[in-house]
Design an enzyme around this catalytic site. Structure first.
Site, PDB file in Angstrom:
ATOM      1  CG  ASP A  32       0.299  -1.329   0.174  1.00 23.81           C
ATOM      2  OD1 ASP A  32      -0.713  -1.120  -0.582  1.00 23.81           O
ATOM      3  OD2 ASP A  32       1.203  -0.593   0.036  1.00 23.81           O
ATOM      4  CG  ASN A  90       9.135   7.439   1.583  1.00 20.39           C
ATOM      5  OD1 ASN A  90       8.704   6.953   0.524  1.00 20.39           O
ATOM      6  ND2 ASN A  90       8.731   7.483   2.891  1.00 20.39           N
ATOM      7  CG  HIS A 136       6.821   4.318   0.127  1.00 20.25           C
ATOM      8  ND1 HIS A 136       6.123   4.691   1.288  1.00 20.25           N
ATOM      9  CD2 HIS A 136       5.867   4.533  -0.628  1.00 20.25           C
ATOM     10  CE1 HIS A 136       5.009   5.395   1.044  1.00 20.25           C
ATOM     11  NE2 HIS A 136       4.739   4.940  -0.385  1.00 20.25           N
ATOM     12  CD  GLU A 162       7.352   4.208   4.610  1.00 20.44           C
ATOM     13  OE1 GLU A 162       7.852   4.583   3.515  1.00 20.44           O
ATOM     14  OE2 GLU A 162       6.072   4.185   5.114  1.00 20.44           O
TER      15      GLU A 162
HETATM   16  C1  F6R Z   1      -0.129   2.060  -2.521  1.00 19.64           C
HETATM   17  C2  F6R Z   1       1.386   1.892  -2.379  1.00 19.64           C
HETATM   18  C3  F6R Z   1       2.243   2.929  -2.197  1.00 19.64           C
HETATM   19  C4  F6R Z   1       1.734   4.134  -3.246  1.00 19.64           C
HETATM   20  C5  F6R Z   1       2.654   5.572  -3.145  1.00 19.64           C
HETATM   21  C6  F6R Z   1       2.462   6.427  -3.925  1.00 19.64           C
HETATM   22  O1  F6R Z   1      -0.550   0.571  -2.627  1.00 19.64           O
HETATM   23  O2  F6R Z   1       1.825   0.811  -2.337  1.00 19.64           O
HETATM   24  O3  F6R Z   1       3.546   2.607  -2.391  1.00 19.64           O
HETATM   25  O4  F6R Z   1       2.181   3.679  -4.688  1.00 19.64           O
HETATM   26  O5  F6R Z   1       2.814   5.796  -1.557  1.00 19.64           O
HETATM   27  O6  F6R Z   1       0.968   6.810  -3.758  1.00 19.64           O
HETATM   28  P1  F6R Z   1       0.535   8.073  -4.647  1.00 19.64           P
HETATM   29  O7  F6R Z   1       0.160   7.438  -6.039  1.00 19.64           O
HETATM   30  O8  F6R Z   1      -0.973   8.418  -3.886  1.00 19.64           O
HETATM   31  O9  F6R Z   1       1.305   9.050  -4.846  1.00 19.64           O
END
Ligand code: F6R
Length: 254
Positions: free
Chosen positions: A67, A135, A137, A142
């Protein structure tokens, strides 16, 4: 879904790096799906160490990230393109032309999402690395009424904006939209490693492992994939440890 619990974030990261390294050594032209965020930082640091000290060769590796924020270009230090360059690509011998992220500055983001979907179709991942949001995701898929299928432009959930504001000066600066791979591309990977660390991930990990497959917990779709390894530190595994009655000896890395 296989679950491994490690006694620390460092152990989790080192063991994940060993799996990535094995993939790259066995198939030097592997296609890796990569994630950003705090969670894979230890994994990337260990891959850099293996490149420097153990001749781990990335020259033929191809990568696709999950992403990118809309509105941020590769020179913006909050973009995921910048993150990947700083945290991994500039420190290993990967070909920058073989490392792909969605275009956060695309004039037509919907078109850019479709193009990324086609690129991902041509480059099926041998191994996909995932983090998970509080959450539930994965990527920026989401919680919603249905699982998003293809790469798409998405509005970030309020909980994601709150979670990610720690990387910015304040919540107002967090982009509200992103381009993200959908579930089709994530599930197309041959193998998936999902990493989670810290107490704030414990509840969503419990939902992932014990809950139903539901688009309200997007990561739950991983229960339908045949080869998923969930690697956790003790804090993220808290409710699993309680439910299974693991003791310390069951925790890998002890
Ligand atoms: C980032 C991504 C997100 C993160 C998730 C956890 O490329 O795809 O799904 O993996 O938001 O983020 P952290 O590791 O910062 O807790």
């Amino acid at each position: 879904m296989e679950i491994q619990v490690f006694d620390s974030y460092e152990e989790m990261s080192i063991n994940a790096a060993r799996l990535v390294a094995a993939q790259v050594r066995l198939k030097p032209d592997s296609v890796l799906g990569l994630a950003t965020g705090s969670t894979p930082l230890g994994l990337y640091a260990e891959l850099i160490r293996m490149y420097e000290e153990e001749n781990l060769d990335f020259s033929e590796v191809v990568t696709l990230n999950l992403d990118e924020y809309l509105g941020l270009g590769p020179d913006d230090d909050q973009s995921y393109a910048y993150f990947m360059r700083e945290k991994l690509f500039s420190k290993i011998n990967i070909d920058p032309d073989s490392s792909y992220l969605p275009d956060g500055l695309a004039e037509d983001p919907e078109d850019a999402a479709q193009e990324y979907e086609m690129l991902a179709d041509m480059l099926p991942r041998d191994l996909q690395i995932l983090g998970i949001g509080r959450n539930g995701h994965i990527g920026f898929n989401e919680p919603a009424d249905a699982f998003p299928v293809e790469t798409h432009v998405t509005d970030l959930a309020e909980s994601t904006i709150q979670a990610n504001q720690r990387f910015f000066d304040n919540a107002d600066q967090v982009p509200r939209q992103a381009i993200t791979m959908g579930m089709k591309q994530i599930l197309a990977a041959k193998k998936i490693i999902l990493l989670a660390s810290g107490a704030d991930k414990a509840e969503t990990i419990s939902d992932l492992v014990f809950g139903k497959v539901t688009s309200q917990v997007p990561a739950s779709i991983l229960n339908l994939h045949p080869d998923v390894m969930v690697m956790l530190d003790e804090a993220a595994a808290r409710y699993l440890v309680e439910a299974y009655g693991f003791d310390d000896e069951d925790i890998a890395g002890e």
